[in-house]
Scaffold this motif. Structure first.
Motif, PDB file in Angstrom:
ATOM      1  N   LEU A   1      14.919  -4.424   2.825  1.00  0.00           N
ATOM      2  CA  LEU A   1      15.665  -3.455   3.627  1.00  0.00           C
ATOM      3  C   LEU A   1      14.920  -2.119   3.679  1.00  0.00           C
ATOM      4  O   LEU A   1      14.822  -1.496   4.742  1.00  0.00           O
ATOM      5  N   GLY A   2      14.379  -1.690   2.559  1.00  0.00           N
ATOM      6  CA  GLY A   2      13.626  -0.434   2.536  1.00  0.00           C
ATOM      7  C   GLY A   2      12.405  -0.499   3.426  1.00  0.00           C
ATOM      8  O   GLY A   2      12.098   0.457   4.151  1.00  0.00           O
ATOM      9  N   PHE A   3      11.688  -1.615   3.382  1.00  0.00           N
ATOM     10  CA  PHE A   3      10.510  -1.778   4.231  1.00  0.00           C
ATOM     11  C   PHE A   3      10.903  -1.769   5.706  1.00  0.00           C
ATOM     12  O   PHE A   3      10.245  -1.130   6.526  1.00  0.00           O
TER      13      PHE A   3
ATOM     14  N   VAL B   1       1.806   0.931   9.487  1.00  0.00           N
ATOM     15  CA  VAL B   1       2.612   0.933   8.263  1.00  0.00           C
ATOM     16  C   VAL B   1       3.030  -0.482   7.899  1.00  0.00           C
ATOM     17  O   VAL B   1       2.966  -0.879   6.734  1.00  0.00           O
ATOM     18  N   ALA B   2       3.440  -1.267   8.891  1.00  0.00           N
ATOM     19  CA  ALA B   2       3.848  -2.653   8.630  1.00  0.00           C
ATOM     20  C   ALA B   2       2.668  -3.472   8.126  1.00  0.00           C
ATOM     21  O   ALA B   2       2.810  -4.260   7.179  1.00  0.00           O
ATOM     22  N   GLY B   3       1.500  -3.299   8.720  1.00  0.00           N
ATOM     23  CA  GLY B   3       0.322  -4.048   8.288  1.00  0.00           C
ATOM     24  C   GLY B   3      -0.089  -3.706   6.873  1.00  0.00           C
ATOM     25  O   GLY B   3      -0.375  -4.588   6.059  1.00  0.00           O
ATOM     26  N   VAL B   4      -0.119  -2.426   6.544  1.00  0.00           N
ATOM     27  CA  VAL B   4      -0.483  -2.004   5.189  1.00  0.00           C
ATOM     28  C   VAL B   4       0.550  -2.494   4.181  1.00  0.00           C
ATOM     29  O   VAL B   4       0.206  -2.975   3.093  1.00  0.00           O
ATOM     30  N   GLY B   5       1.818  -2.402   4.550  1.00  0.00           N
ATOM     31  CA  GLY B   5       2.864  -2.877   3.648  1.00  0.00           C
ATOM     32  C   GLY B   5       2.777  -4.372   3.393  1.00  0.00           C
ATOM     33  O   GLY B   5       2.947  -4.827   2.258  1.00  0.00           O
TER      34      GLY B   5
ATOM     35  N   ALA C   1      -0.204  -5.091   1.111  1.00  0.00           N
ATOM     36  CA  ALA C   1       0.117  -4.729  -0.268  1.00  0.00           C
ATOM     37  C   ALA C   1       1.051  -5.769  -0.893  1.00  0.00           C
ATOM     38  O   ALA C   1       0.892  -6.140  -2.060  1.00  0.00           O
ATOM     39  N   TRP C   2       2.010  -6.245  -0.118  1.00  0.00           N
ATOM     40  CA  TRP C   2       2.940  -7.253  -0.611  1.00  0.00           C
ATOM     41  C   TRP C   2       2.223  -8.567  -0.930  1.00  0.00           C
ATOM     42  O   TRP C   2       2.493  -9.204  -1.943  1.00  0.00           O
ATOM     43  N   SER C   3       1.285  -8.964  -0.066  1.00  0.00           N
ATOM     44  CA  SER C   3       0.563 -10.213  -0.304  1.00  0.00           C
ATOM     45  C   SER C   3      -0.324 -10.095  -1.543  1.00  0.00           C
ATOM     46  O   SER C   3      -0.463 -11.053  -2.297  1.00  0.00           O
ATOM     47  N   ARG C   4      -0.909  -8.933  -1.768  1.00  0.00           N
ATOM     48  CA  ARG C   4      -1.719  -8.722  -2.976  1.00  0.00           C
ATOM     49  C   ARG C   4      -0.846  -8.813  -4.225  1.00  0.00           C
ATOM     50  O   ARG C   4      -1.219  -9.440  -5.219  1.00  0.00           O
TER      51      ARG C   4
END
Length: 59
Positions: A13-15, A33-37, A40-43
């Motif tokens: 929800l925050g994302f 922002v979505a791509g970077v997020g 980061a999530w996949s890492r």
């Protein structure tokens, strides 16, 4: 178990709110922002999966 599910939902929800807020200001910025997020999530998920994998005794 409920705490884990709630933390996943709160993070999602925050994302979504972060990307939605950036999209209101500048749509291409929201894509960045979505791509970077997501990267980061996949890492983070990859590191968590590697930590769960049992290590061989000889190494």
């Amino acid at each position: 178990m409920k705490l884990i599910i709630l933390s996943w939902l709160a993070g999602l929800l925050g994302f979504a709110l972060l990307v939605g807020g950036v999209a209101m200001v500048h749509v291409p910025g929201a894509c960045v922002v979505a791509g970077v997020g997501l990267m980061a999530w996949s890492r983070l998920a990859d590191r968590a999966a590697a930590a769960m994998k049992p290590k061989p005794k000889g190494a």
